[in-house]
Design an enzyme around this catalytic site. Structure first.
Site, PDB file in Angstrom:
ATOM      1  N   SER A 272       0.841  -1.196   0.000  1.00  0.00           N
ATOM      2  CA  SER A 272       0.000   0.000   0.000  1.00  0.00           C
ATOM      3  C   SER A 272       0.875   1.244   0.000  1.00  0.00           C
ATOM      4  CB  SER A 272      -0.942  -0.069   1.210  1.00  0.00           C
ATOM      5  OG  SER A 272      -1.885   0.942   1.131  1.00  0.00           O
TER       6      SER A 272
ATOM      7  N   ASP B 130      -9.395  -5.295  -5.079  1.00  0.00           N
ATOM      8  CA  ASP B 130      -8.965  -4.250  -4.130  1.00  0.00           C
ATOM      9  C   ASP B 130      -9.929  -3.075  -4.227  1.00  0.00           C
ATOM     10  OD1 ASP B 130      -7.618  -2.166  -2.873  1.00  0.00           O
ATOM     11  OD2 ASP B 130      -5.652  -3.022  -3.371  1.00  0.00           O
TER      12      ASP B 130
ATOM     13  N   HIS C 248      -7.316  -5.683  -0.523  1.00  0.00           N
ATOM     14  CA  HIS C 248      -6.165  -4.890  -0.115  1.00  0.00           C
ATOM     15  C   HIS C 248      -5.599  -5.340   1.237  1.00  0.00           C
ATOM     16  CE1 HIS C 248      -3.960  -1.126  -0.918  1.00  0.00           C
ATOM     17  NE2 HIS C 248      -3.901  -0.994   0.397  1.00  0.00           N
TER      18      HIS C 248
END
Lengths: 626, 279
Positions: free
Chosen positions: B179, B223, B257
């Site tokens: 991320s 995601d 995610h």
């Protein structure tokens, strides 16, 4: 014959030797007298060469040293002083060593000859002695016989003479008595008595006178000596010089490694008593397809030799021959020996280079027999090559290989020389051509019979092309094993479970599929579209390069930013992985996980016209098997 | 802009390491480490330390995993940069990286994501700005520029600290992240050889010229940030393609995610790093 030559040559030496050495066979010294001319006069020099390789120079006269440096050891110091090349001395020394070796060899031969002569002499002596003993025995027998006969005759004669003597005595007595009787009668006074008696006496005397006394000798005074029959003794005496005809020689069975492809070495032996002038060896091929009693048996050939062995040449390879021998001397010819079967060795096999493959751990060698008849087995020989390119002396062999292929376990990172021999009863053939296998990486050729008809393959066998031109349907005569839809080809990977690595070079414009497939993968489907093949596919879209990693027609979704022009393919059976790499970047692209049940083959195909090159025998980079 | 993806790269800095030995000896005396926790894990030890950061002017925690191999040999180090709102704890408790790290003999260092307790106005107001959201950049404006120097922290101070206190091989280090951390990792790697001020990863890639990189990116197709167009991997792929920066970008169907996604692919990434670090 070489031996003959040596024998003849050596005969000149033997008497001299014999005198000097008192016939001692122990001495193997060969002496040569060498005359070296000299400025000052003549020097006799004696070179004595002994078996222990030492070289002596014993000048007989201590006159001025010889100037013939090359021949003379005394000049060594001068040579150094004069600054002559050391190499020259070396060459001289080498020549001397050569001569020493030659002479040693010669003396060895001489020793052998001495032994043989001694042996022959002993045998001859024994032979003679036996013969003469026989003759003497016969003669003394004859003598005894004759003596006895004479004695007998003498006795007979004496007896008859004695008888005659007795008869004469009796006759004498009788006549004496008659005379006395007559005188008595004559003296008688009485006439009447006289007359009376005279008549009878006169009659007796007349009668007596009638009896003629045989006064000849009743026996012959000469002894009757018949002529002695000595013919048998004569033949015996002759037989010392004349020899009987030899008996049939005994032919030996074939010795291992005595045959070659076109020749046989045959040995036989004779009975030790036989004297043989020469032998005749007959041979003919045994043809399996003609019956034994056939009249059209192949003609026999004949060789005449003096030794008890012979090499026959110009034969057929890998064929059976029957051979027999006769022995001949001045007296006659022996019966033929038993027939022996000999076999020539096979022709060397021919290694099929294009069907060989290797990996770091092993090599698979395939070959053609090279013989029309079957052979017993094959022997594969391999030796390691040194780093400097020299052949290592140790050759390992795999024997009794029944088929025309062999998998050899090898050490990684080496170079090997591999050759094959065919073997039958006669022995092993010559070596086939040697192939070099280096175990740096995995090495394979492409299986040309699997190639789609539109695919052409370069001379070296590693580049495949897909041309623009359409082939006519007639040219599409398809092999059963060839790909029919996908313009593809399979490789010929060595069937060894382990790690394999190869690289493929492509350009940016070629659409390709490459990976692995089971050997029986469907020829009518595209690579990667089924469960028996795994491949990386490159698709050229107008905007970018697209890559798929296909198995069962499915691929993960991934993007690769740099188009790989050289792709590394790493196959690991143990871990069940097939990985693809961009070689120039050492970049991992994708890994399939699959436990391959069977052996897989490398596969390649072109989806648009272009070319693709396989690079083989590359050591797998470390990153490929992390 | 967030680059919502794992990021892996290697050969962080050559120039950084050349003077390392000298610097190490200077730091050793001043940089005191306090062990917060130590747990045996996968044959090695998972530890957390606290220290006084000179770059960030505050106490910082970081996690370090020492593989069994580190007891005898120097090991390469992989720096893991976590995502938004994370601390050093998230990665070591959720990602399941230790078994693979033990296998390949990698030290994994996971720093916190921002300075904490600096009493800067507004630092705790937003989840994606301030505490837990350092973005691995050096702030240039007040009031942030004193403390929010995460870029300098992860590229300069932390490596020196690690090399001085652990059996780390200063010549072999790599960086990876998730991320925001993935973006940070990319920034660290791309920025290092050049002197560009821009922090946008995509822009950086376009002007990158340095030691060869090898980038592995995994992206969950489901995601939520990808579908919300907060992640723009296509821009990155296009630029990397143009500039020939080697990237393998994998779109993993069904993954989101979360750390479940990280857990699923961490092995591939550690292996990817090990390939270069153990070469």
């Amino acid at each position: 014959m070489e031996m003959d030559g040596i024998r003849r040559g050596s005969l000149d030496v033997i008497p001299e030797e014999a005198q000097e050495q008192d016939l001692s066979r122990e001495s193997t010294t060969v002496e040569t007298y060498n005359v070296v001319s000299d400025r000052g006069g003549r020097t006799f020099q004696r070179f004595s060469v002994e078996t222990d390789e030492s070289l002596h120079f014993d000048p007989c006269e201590t006159s001025s040293p010889s100037t013939t440096g090359a021949e003379d050891g005394n000049d060594d110091n001068d040579v150094f002083k004069n600054g002559k090349d050391e190499s020259e001395i070396n060459s001289i020394r080498n020549r001397f060593q050569g001569k020493v070796a030659e002479m040693e060899n010669f003396s060895g031969h001489l020793e052998e000859i001495f032994l043989t002569v001694e042996e022959n002499f002993g045998r001859q002596e024994q032979h003679l002695e036996q013969h003469y003993n026989d003759v003497l025995l016969t003669l003394s027998q004859r003598y005894d016989e004759r003596a006895a006969a004479l004695e007998e005759e003498k006795k007979g004669k004496l007896e008859s003479l004695y008888g005659q003597l007795l008869l004469c005595g009796q006759a004498l007595d009788t006549s004496k008595e008659l005379i006395e009787t007559a005188q008595e009668v004559y003296r008688s006074q009485d006439k009447r008595l006289f007359l009376k008696a005279v008549k009878a006496v006169v009659n007796r005397i007349e009668e007596f006178a009638k009896e003629e006394i045989d006064l000849t000798l009743s026996t012959n005074l000469e002894f009757n000596t018949s002529l002695a029959d000595l013919s048998d003794v004569k033949t015996m005496m002759d037989s010392i010089n004349a020899v009987p005809a030899p008996s049939a020689p005994v032919i030996n069975p074939q010795m291992p490694n005595s045959a070659t492809q076109t020749s046989l070495h045959v040995c036989w032996s004779l009975f030790s008593d036989d004297t043989v002038e020469y032998y005749e060896l007959y041979y003919r091929p045994v043809l399996e397809d003609t019956p034994a009693d056939s009249t059209c048996a192949p003609p026999e050939s004949k060789v005449k030799v003096k030794e008890t062995h012979c090499s026959v040449a110009d034969l057929l390879p890998n064929a059976q021959y029957e051979l027999w021998v006769t022995a001949t001397n001045t007296t006659g010819i022996s019966p033929a020996s038993e027939k022996a079967l000999y076999m020539t060795v096979p022709s060397p096999p021919v290694i099929k280079q294009r069907e060989c493959s290797s990996s770091p751990e092993a090599a698979l060698i395939r070959w053609e027999s090279g013989n029309t008849n079957p052979v017993d087995s094959y022997t594969v020989e391999f030796s390691q090559m040194g780093t400097d390119g020299t052949e290592c002396s140790i050759t390992e062999s795999i024997v009794a290989v029944p088929t025309c292929q062999c998998l050899i376990q090898l050490q990684p990172g080496r170079r090997y020389l591999i050759s094959v021999r065919a073997v039958n009863i006669g022995g092993p053939s010559d070596r086939s051509d040697v192939v070099t296998v280096s175990t740096t990486g995995t090495f394979f050729y492409l299986l040309e019979d699997t190639a789609h008809p539109c695919l052409s393959i370069s001379e070296d066998g590693f580049t495949i092309f897909y041309g623009d031109e359409e082939l006519p349907i007639s040219a599409m005569a398809l092999d059963d094993s060839a790909f029919t839809r996908c313009v593809g080809i399979l490789g010929n990977l060595i069937p060894v479970r382990g790690r394999h690595y190869w690289e493929v070079e492509v350009d940016g414009e070629t659409e390709f599929r490459l990976g692995v497939a089971y050997e029986d993968t469907e020829r009518s489907s595209y690579l990667g579209a089924n469960g028996s093949s795994w491949c990386m596919r490159h698709i050229l879209s107008p905007s970018r390069h697209k890559y798929e990693f296909l198995h069962n027609g499915r691929s993960p979704d991934l993007r690769i930013t740099v188009h790989p022009v050289r792709i590394g393919v790493a196959l690991d059976y143990e871990r069940g992985t097939l990985s693809f790499f961009n070689v120039s970047l050492e970049q991992h692209l994708h890994t399939f996980h699959c436990h391959f049940q069977n052996f897989v083959q490398p596969c390649f195909s072109l989806d648009n016209p272009g070319a693709l090159t396989v690079h083989n025998n590359i050591e797998a980079p470390e990153y490929t098997f992390i | 802009m967030r680059s919502g993806c794992f990021f892996a790269l290697q050969r962080l800095s050559k120039c950084l390491n050349s003077r390392q030995t000298f610097v190490n000896s200077c730091y050793r005396s001043t940089m005191a480490l306090t062990q917060v926790s130590s747990n045996k894990c996968a044959g090695g030890f998972q530890k957390v330390f606290e220290h006084e950061s000179t770059e960030l002017k505050c106490k910082m925690k970081f996690a370090v995993y020492l593989p069994p191999k580190a007891e005898t040999d120097k090991c390469p180090v992989m720096y893991w940069l976590s995502g938004l709102t994370c601390t050093e704890q998230n990665f070591i408790t959720k990602a399941g990286s230790q078994l693979a790290a033990a296998e390949h003999g990698l030290i994994i260092v996971a720093p916190d994501t921002s300075p904490r307790g600096c009493n800067i106005e507004g630092e705790d107001e937003s989840w994606d700005f301030g505490t837990g959201a350092g973005f691995y950049v050096d702030a240039t404006q007040d009031p942030w520029k004193t403390n929010y120097r995460m870029y300098s922290y992860v590229t300069e101070e932390l490596p020196k600290l690690i090399n001085a206190n652990f059996p780390a091989d200063p010549d072999r280090m790599s960086v990876s992240g998730h991320s925001m951390g993935g973006h940070g990792a990319l920034v660290c790697a791309l920025k290092n050889p050049g002197k560009y001020k821009a922090y946008d990863a995509t822009a950086l890639a376009a002007s990158y010229a340095g030691p060869r990189l090898d980038v592995l990116i995994d992206q969950g197709r489901d995601d939520q940030f990808l579908s919300a167009s907060q992640l723009l991997p296509d821009n990155l792929i296009a630029v990397c393609s143009e500039k020939k920066i080697p990237v393998v970008f994998r779109l993993q169907p069904g993954y989101d995610h979360s750390y479940f996604f990280i857990y699923s692919f961490i092995n591939d990434h550690i292996k990817h790093h090990a390939k270069y670090l153990n070469a």
